[in-house]
Structures are given as C-alpha cells and as structure tokens.
Design an enzyme around this catalytic site. Structure first.
Site, PDB file in Angstrom:
ATOM      1  N   TYR A  38       0.843  -1.208   0.000  1.00 53.70           N
ATOM      2  CA  TYR A  38       0.000   0.000   0.000  1.00 53.70           C
ATOM      3  C   TYR A  38       0.878   1.259   0.000  1.00 53.70           C
ATOM      4  CZ  TYR A  38      -3.606  -3.302   1.542  1.00 53.70           C
ATOM      5  OH  TYR A  38      -4.471  -4.354   1.632  1.00 53.70           O
ATOM      6  N   TRP A  42      -3.931   6.287   2.594  1.00 46.59           N
ATOM      7  CA  TRP A  42      -5.303   5.776   2.723  1.00 46.59           C
ATOM      8  C   TRP A  42      -6.022   6.572   3.806  1.00 46.59           C
ATOM      9  CZ3 TRP A  42      -2.447   2.794  -0.305  1.00 46.59           C
ATOM     10  CH2 TRP A  42      -3.080   1.922  -1.205  1.00 46.59           C
ATOM     11  N   ASN A  43      -7.312   6.792   3.585  1.00 47.47           N
ATOM     12  CA  ASN A  43      -8.109   7.700   4.410  1.00 47.47           C
ATOM     13  C   ASN A  43      -8.181   7.279   5.889  1.00 47.47           C
ATOM     14  OD1 ASN A  43     -10.427   8.897   5.606  1.00 47.47           O
ATOM     15  ND2 ASN A  43     -11.250   9.402   3.605  1.00 47.47           N
ATOM     16  N   TYR A  90       1.641  -0.403  -8.316  1.00 43.83           N
ATOM     17  CA  TYR A  90       0.363  -0.546  -7.604  1.00 43.83           C
ATOM     18  C   TYR A  90      -0.802  -0.642  -8.589  1.00 43.83           C
ATOM     19  CZ  TYR A  90      -3.565   0.161  -4.525  1.00 43.83           C
ATOM     20  OH  TYR A  90      -4.747  -0.008  -3.857  1.00 43.83           O
ATOM     21  N   GLN A 110     -13.992   6.482   2.448  1.00 49.51           N
ATOM     22  CA  GLN A 110     -13.712   5.390   3.407  1.00 49.51           C
ATOM     23  C   GLN A 110     -14.308   5.788   4.751  1.00 49.51           C
ATOM     24  OE1 GLN A 110      -9.509   4.335   3.652  1.00 49.51           O
ATOM     25  NE2 GLN A 110      -9.960   2.196   3.243  1.00 49.51           N
ATOM     26  N   GLY A 169     -13.880  -0.149   3.760  1.00 54.08           N
ATOM     27  CA  GLY A 169     -12.625  -0.510   4.417  1.00 54.08           C
ATOM     28  C   GLY A 169     -12.576  -1.984   4.779  1.00 54.08           C
ATOM     29  N   ASP A 171     -12.961  -4.795   2.770  1.00 56.18           N
ATOM     30  CA  ASP A 171     -13.087  -5.113   1.348  1.00 56.18           C
ATOM     31  C   ASP A 171     -13.884  -6.382   1.041  1.00 56.18           C
ATOM     32  OD1 ASP A 171     -11.205  -3.178   1.824  1.00 56.18           O
ATOM     33  OD2 ASP A 171      -9.742  -3.935   0.395  1.00 56.18           O
ATOM     34  N   GLU A 401      -0.497  -6.470   9.527  1.00 56.52           N
ATOM     35  CA  GLU A 401      -1.727  -5.802   9.069  1.00 56.52           C
ATOM     36  C   GLU A 401      -2.936  -6.333   9.850  1.00 56.52           C
ATOM     37  OE1 GLU A 401      -2.398  -6.357   4.894  1.00 56.52           O
ATOM     38  OE2 GLU A 401      -4.113  -4.988   4.826  1.00 56.52           O
TER      39      GLU A 401
HETATM   40  C1  GLC Z   1      -7.114  -2.714   2.647  1.00 58.34           C
HETATM   41  C2  GLC Z   1      -8.076  -2.666   3.822  1.00 58.34           C
HETATM   42  C3  GLC Z   1      -8.509  -1.217   4.048  1.00 58.34           C
HETATM   43  C4  GLC Z   1      -7.286  -0.360   4.265  1.00 58.34           C
HETATM   44  C5  GLC Z   1      -6.253  -0.529   3.143  1.00 58.34           C
HETATM   45  C6  GLC Z   1      -4.912   0.104   3.488  1.00 58.34           C
HETATM   46  O1  GLC Z   1      -7.711  -2.320   1.460  1.00 58.34           O
HETATM   47  O2  GLC Z   1      -9.175  -3.481   3.620  1.00 58.34           O
HETATM   48  O3  GLC Z   1      -9.367  -1.127   5.139  1.00 58.34           O
HETATM   49  O4  GLC Z   1      -7.633   0.963   4.388  1.00 58.34           O
HETATM   50  O5  GLC Z   1      -6.009  -1.892   2.911  1.00 58.34           O
HETATM   51  O6  GLC Z   1      -4.426  -0.379   4.702  1.00 58.34           O
END
Ligand code: GLC
Length: 442
Positions: A38, A42-43, A90, A110, A169, A171, A401
C-alpha cells in the site's frame, strides 16, 4: 525480574518499535500503511495513524489529517486513496480511477473515523494554536459528513450506503456477497493484480471478487464520479453498519467539538444528523438473526452473520437496550469460538475464514474502537479481555496488518502503520482500567 516487570520492558520495546514503524512509513506529511503493498495515503489508515503520532509528536499527528482533508473534493468527499506520487507497481492506480483531480485520488471515500481522532488530538492540547487548527479542520469535516448524509443516504433513512466494497474498508467481508452478485465482472478490461505479488493469495480476495471490484470502478468512472448519479444508478448500494456507526460516533465527536469551538450553526445540523441515525439504525437490524447487519438497499436483503463492524454499535452508542444485550451476547459467542478476539466475521457463518482478510481475522484498530465502546457501556471485563487479546497478538506476532483469529499468526502486510498506531494510542493513554486492579464489570 518479575513477570510483570519483564512484560513492561517488552512493552517499552514494542512502543519503540511502533514509533519506528510510523517514522519509517512517513513519506513527509502523510504515512503509507506499509511499503510495497500500500504505497499511498489511505483515508481511515491516516486518521488512526494520527492517534499513534499523537503519542510522541502532536504536530505531526495534526499534519497527517490535514494532508488528508487537503485533497477533499469540491462536493465534500474525502477520498479513500490519495496518489501523492505515482508508484507503477500498484494496481489499480490513478489512470484506472481517472478522477481528474489535481493530485490524483480514488473516486469514493472510506469510513469517516477522522473526527473521532481529531477529538482525541484535542484532548491532548487545547491551546490557541491547536484550536485554530481544529477550527479549520472542523469545517472540512462538516462538509465531508454532509456528503455522507446527502449522497449516501438520499432517502434520509438514517443509514449510509457504500458504492464499492473498498469504501467500507472491509473489502471482502461476506457482508457484500449477495450485493456483489448483481455486479458483472465478466467484461472488465484485462488487468494484472499486484496485491497477490506481495501477500499470499489465500489471505486476499478471490479473482472473482476482484473482477467485480474493478467493474465498479469502471462504472463510477463512466459516470464521471458524479456522486448523485452513482447513488441513483450504481448496481451496488449497500447500507454499511461500519460506515453508519462510525459516522454516528464521528458526528457525536463533532458535536462535542462544535460546543468547544462555539460553532453555533453546526450544532443544530449535527443534532439532526445524530437523531436521524439513532432512529434509523433499526433498518440494519435483522430480527431473525438478532443482529445489526449490512442492508442491500437495491434488494432489501440483510447480510448473514455478525461482523466486527456490527459490534461498533457500542462505539456509536446506538440500538435499544434489547438490541445491545443481543449484540453483547454475540460478542461473547464470537469470543468463545476463536482463540483471539474479535474475529472480523462470524465463525458460525459459512464463509468464515480465519486468515482471509475481512472474513475472520482480527484487526487491532477495530478492537480498539470496539473495546472502547464496550467500556463506555460498563462492560469493563469484556473491554479489558479484548484489549488483552490485542496485546497478546502483538506480543506474539508484532505489528502485522491483521492476525489469524485462531492461530494468532501475522497476516497480510508487515510493519503496518495502523497496527503500530493503535498500540501507541493505548500504551500512551494507559488502559482505562488501573493496572493491577481487577476489572469489575458485568
Ligand atoms: C485494505 C483494507 C482497508 C485499508 C487498506 C490500506 O484495502 O481493507 O481497510 O484501508 O487496505 O491499509
């Protein structure tokens, strides 16, 4: 050295490791969840990360959320990903989303945890400089919350819908299975997934799910990411207990902040939003399962089983006495069925999988919010046990994670920002129950 002393030493080392993770994942003003898997902002990760930074660098904590809301859309939406710098490895990157923003972003949002986190930052320092930052932030967050209420609850039901599983969030939770069936993934443009090159495929969503995810991105793009049109036409429009309960908790936080900042105009608006959500939560309640669920607003069908998002009813302080009693019963059932709590999905449900992402594994930061809600309702023993499970997982498997809820093994990405941040937040605050004293809740 006594056992208690050695645990304390361990925890000092863990706190140091957690700080190092945030510092290493800091890209200057924003923090990536983890390098590789990632590589952007991310929000809701960022909002949680701010809680972690607050434990050692309050200024940096504010900056994290300020950078996030700086990329708010003109309609008020705060996007789920901000692609600050293109990372070609990505997928799906900026060209797939094609949102036309000056700094590219994804096209949906999110869970709005940011206001809750801002309130936590304010608890640490309410001097004039911080109040000024809070005031600017407040206005942006009001616009974002209004976006949720207007576009994701067009019929004013008091529950908010998501238009893509990623927006929740969570998924690949089975909460979306029935609704995803209406999404045709068979004609999507050819693509190559990148997530499974970082992480074992058995921990990730399936190929079939992934095609449907991409089909929904293509659909939003075809409507020019117009939130009104998406609400009307998107094949996937599902009221999410996670976003609904988090938005309610966040509106409650905003109301307290509005009083502190004397934002008179906002107070009435927030009170309206809060009463509507309190009255509307029954839409998510399925009497036959006696739980809060996701509700597919296109088919009026409830999802099956209890999710960790449904358990956020305590955090949001929503539901009748009977509903809360039933949810506590579910919480204890889930806890009894897995070695580590709280599984992200119901172990008695057919699609439960202890290591596949949101279908069973434990997520530390979700535990943080759930245990906080349990505590606020006087369930001190349950809250403490849940935090003890989170601690045990961290001692056993570090800052992964997420964690397999049965074996406790680390899963997904490694050196993960929000897992580190949740740890720092708790460690710095001190558990709300005094160390060494026995909890005496029900
Ligand atoms: C995945 C998770 C999501 C999170 C993202 C970055 O997509 O499901 O909740 O924000 O990863 O960690």
């Amino acid at each position: 050295m006594t056992a208690a002393e050695s645990l304390k030493t361990d925890e000092t080392a863990l706190a140091q490791e957690a700080r190092e993770i945030l510092i290493a994942n800091d890209r200057g003003g924003y923090t990536v969840p983890t390098a590789g898997l990632y590589p952007y902002q991310w929000n809701w990760d960022s909002a949680i990360v701010a809680l972690g930074f607050a434990a050692f660098d309050l200024n940096r904590a504010w900056t994290e959320i300020e950078t996030l809301v700086a990329h708010q859309w003109p309609d008020g939406m705060v996007p789920h990903i901000i692609f600050h710098e293109e990372v070609p490895s990505y997928f799906p990157g900026p060209s797939v989303w094609s949102t036309g923003r000056p700094v590219p972003t994804s096209g949906h949002s999110q869970p709005p945890v940011a206001a809750f986190c801002v309130e936590e930052l304010l608890k640490r320092d309410q001097g004039p400089a911080m109040l000024e930052r809070a005031s600017a932030m407040f206005d942006a967050l009001m616009r974002w919350h209004r976006w949720w209420h207007d576009y994701r609850d067009p019929d004013r039901l008091g529950v908010v819908a998501i238009t893509h599983p990623w927006e929740s969030g969570r998924d690949n939770t089975s909460d979306w299975d029935e609704a995803l069936e209406a999404v045709d993934g068979s004609n999507v443009a050819p693509f190559q997934r990148r997530d499974t090159s970082h992480v074992d495929a058995s921990m990730r969503p399936t190929e079939d799910e992934y095609k449907r995810y991409i089909a929904l991105v293509e659909f939003g793009r075809s409507l020019g990411w117009d939130a009104g049109k998406i609400a009307e036409h998107n094949p996937f429009f599902v009221a999410d207990p996670g976003c609904t309960f988090i938005l309610l908790a966040a509106d409650r936080a905003m109301l307290r902040i509005a009083h502190a900042l004397a934002k008179a105009d906002a107070i009435e608006v927030l009170e309206d939003w809060i009463s509507r959500a309190e009255a509307g939560a029954h839409h998510l309640w399925d009497p036959s399962q006696e739980t809060f669920t996701a509700l597919n607003l296109r088919s009026s069908r409830h999802s099956v089983g209890v999710s960790n998002a449904a358990l956020l009813c305590f955090f949001a302080d929503v539901g009748s006495t009977d509903q809360k009693r039933a949810m506590l019963g579910h919480y204890r059932r889930l806890r009894a069925k897995t070695r580590f709590s709280v599984p992200s999905h119901d172990p008695d449900e057919a699609h439960f999988d202890s290591k596949r992402y949101w279908r069973g594994p434990v997520w530390s930061f979700m535990n943080m919010m759930i245990s906080r809600g349990l505590l606020a309702h006087g369930h001190v023993r349950d809250a403490k046990e849940l935090w003890d499970d989170t601690r045990a997982l961290t001692h056993l498997s570090g800052f992964a994670e997420y964690f397999d809820c049965n074996s406790g093994t680390p899963a997904g990405g490694d050196v993960f920002s929000w897992t580190a941040a949740a740890w720092l937040h708790y460690a710095a605050e001190g558990a709300p129950w005094a160390p060494g004293t026995e909890p005496h809740g029900q």
